[in-house]
Design an enzyme around this catalytic site. Structure first.
Site, PDB file in Angstrom:
ATOM      1  N   LYS A 106     -12.408   1.909  10.290  1.00  0.00           N
ATOM      2  CA  LYS A 106     -13.774   2.346  10.530  1.00  0.00           C
ATOM      3  C   LYS A 106     -13.778   3.666  11.312  1.00  0.00           C
ATOM      4  CE  LYS A 106     -14.999  -1.602   8.769  1.00  0.00           C
ATOM      5  NZ  LYS A 106     -15.133  -2.888   9.425  1.00  0.00           N
ATOM      6  N   TRP A 146     -19.508 -10.876  10.931  1.00  0.00           N
ATOM      7  CA  TRP A 146     -18.129 -10.872  11.449  1.00  0.00           C
ATOM      8  C   TRP A 146     -17.969 -11.883  12.565  1.00  0.00           C
ATOM      9  CZ3 TRP A 146     -15.599  -9.080   7.738  1.00  0.00           C
ATOM     10  CH2 TRP A 146     -16.013  -7.941   7.029  1.00  0.00           C
ATOM     11  N   ASP A 192     -14.235  -7.983  19.362  1.00  0.00           N
ATOM     12  CA  ASP A 192     -13.974  -7.312  18.081  1.00  0.00           C
ATOM     13  C   ASP A 192     -14.608  -5.927  18.192  1.00  0.00           C
ATOM     14  OD1 ASP A 192     -13.956  -6.341  15.487  1.00  0.00           O
ATOM     15  OD2 ASP A 192     -14.774  -8.164  14.570  1.00  0.00           O
TER      16      ASP A 192
HETATM   17  C1  LIG Z   1     -14.915  -4.322   9.010  1.00  0.00           C
HETATM   18  C2  LIG Z   1     -14.994  -5.306  10.113  1.00  0.00           C
HETATM   19  C3  LIG Z   1     -14.206  -6.460  10.134  1.00  0.00           C
HETATM   20  C4  LIG Z   1     -13.255  -6.817   9.016  1.00  0.00           C
HETATM   21  O1  LIG Z   1     -12.206  -5.952   9.053  1.00  0.00           O
HETATM   22  P1  LIG Z   1     -10.960  -6.074   8.016  1.00  0.00           P
HETATM   23  O2  LIG Z   1     -10.002  -5.112   8.621  1.00  0.00           O
HETATM   24  O3  LIG Z   1     -11.476  -5.695   6.686  1.00  0.00           O
HETATM   25  O4  LIG Z   1     -10.482  -7.479   8.066  1.00  0.00           O
HETATM   26  C5  LIG Z   1     -14.320  -7.310  11.217  1.00  0.00           C
HETATM   27  N1  LIG Z   1     -15.146  -7.035  12.236  1.00  0.00           N
HETATM   28  C6  LIG Z   1     -15.913  -5.925  12.241  1.00  0.00           C
HETATM   29  C7  LIG Z   1     -16.810  -5.658  13.399  1.00  0.00           C
HETATM   30  C8  LIG Z   1     -15.861  -5.025  11.186  1.00  0.00           C
HETATM   31  O5  LIG Z   1     -16.625  -3.928  11.202  1.00  0.00           O
END
Ligand SMILES: *Cc1c(COP(=O)(O)O)cnc(C)c1O
Length: 361
Positions: free
Chosen positions: A196, A102, A172
């Protein structure tokens, strides 16, 4: 009704109390005669839901006044572009710590809009640790400094945040939002895909310091400009209404049932410890991450033998422990133990692993 223990990395398990309340309110939300899915986002009844959700998030996360809270769509992946388009407009430079896929995607996307420097990486060891940071490698006039706080695929967590001085820290927090207290004031901007640890897929939460909004590049699409959404209370267009409603229920659950983020964090640490303690003593399974950087939310582990890994995943699924297969880049297994995974689920998994180990010596 048989519910499994679901260790999916995302979309993932939601609190049963939330699912039950949503089910109970499905046909007639609080006397409105409609489901939340069906109502106008401009209606009074919906307005109360989105406002309450924001107020709860501010309360639970202790978000200071000088930050805006946005409920957007497009996933965390859209933020990989939205952040540089809105923030990379001073020096046109930003720093990145590469701790997994990511973070890599965030850096690659930013490089389309400016100079995206890599200041450290743990790619040399399949991202199994958080790299030590050398402040002298930071870009002093960077527009922001980006980290992926919890690395969902590799199971690492920044237990300590980098000190970036005047440079806004961007995090993030897709897979660790609401898992434990986080000092929002240390960041310029936080973003998370909600699927998540917070809500169903379809909602992206952005928490941004007000002083960073309003400087977007001219090329920025209207929908990608934070100002569009700060000026319209996340109602410039139709927000992800249903997801925001579920997020509100999840936040109520965290505050009222779990006792807030301090208690949630305590619960999560205890839960993770049960699994890590077993991985440390097991002769069959072992964790893939260095101890000091272990995630509370995502726990990858292997046996070292691909056939045994596959046999374990299959046997576990049969026994009601699902979605334990690891990400293809790490192999083996990964147990995602988000907020809604109960302590009993982790204890039952460890008991199952112990029995599997006995049979597969
Ligand atoms: C799942 C995830 C993403 C991507 O998320 P989307 O909503 O599918 O774009 C980005 N960063 C992290 C840390 C993630 O766990």
């Amino acid at each position: 009704m048989a519910r499994v223990y679901n260790f999916s990395a995302g979309p993932s398990v939601l609190p049963e109390a939330v699912l039950q309340q949503a089910a109970a309110e499905m046909m007639d939300y609080q006397g409105s005669g409609q489901s939340v899915m069906e109502m106008s986002h401009r209606s009074k009844v919906y307005d109360a839901i989105i406002k309450e959700c924001e107020a709860l998030l501010r309360q639970v996360m202790n978000i200071p006044e000088e930050y805006d809270v946005l409920f957007l769509q497009g996933g965390a992946s859209s933020q990989f572009a939205m952040v540089p388009m809105n923030l990379m407009t001073g020096s046109g430079k930003a720093d990145f710590v590469i701790t997994g896929q990511w973070a890599t995607k965030a850096q690659k996307e930013a490089a389309r809009y400016g100079q995206a420097n890599i200041v450290a990486s743990s790619k040399d060891k399949t991202f199994s640790y958080i790299p030590k940071l050398d402040k002298s490698s930071f870009t002093p006039d960077a527009d922001y400094f980006h980290i992926c706080v919890n690395n969902t695929i590799y199971g690492t967590l920044f237990h300590e945040l980098p000190d970036t001085g005047e440079v806004p820290l961007v995090g993030d927090i897709s897979s660790c939002i609401l898992s434990e207290p986080l000092d929002v004031s240390k960041f310029g901007l936080l973003y998370a895909g909600a699927q998540k640890n917070m809500a169903p897929a379809g909602l992206t939460v952005v928490i941004v310091k007000k002083s960073l909004v309003g400087k977007a590049m001219d090329i920025t699409p209207t929908m990608f400009n934070y100002q569009t959404h700060t000026e319209n209370g996340s109602m410039f267009n139709t927000p992800p209404c249903w997801c925001i409603y579920i997020a509100k229920l999840v936040l109520e659950w965290i505050r009222n049932q779990m006792g807030g983020l301090e208690e949630m964090g305590r619960y999560n640490r205890e839960k993770a410890k049960i699994l890590y303690d077993y991985l440390d003593e097991s002769a069959l399974f072992k964790g893939t991450v260095v101890k000091e950087d272990r995630s509370l939310m995502n726990v990858p582990f292997v046996t070292g033998d691909e056939e045994k890994d596959a046999a374990f995943v299959a046997a576990a699924a049969k026994a009601g422990f699902v979605n334990l297969k690891g990400h293809r880049s790490v192999g083996g297994m990964r147990a995602s133990i988000y907020n809604a995974m109960p302590m009993e689920g982790v204890k039952a998994l460890v008991d199952f692993m112990k029995a599997f180990e006995m049979e597969n010596k």
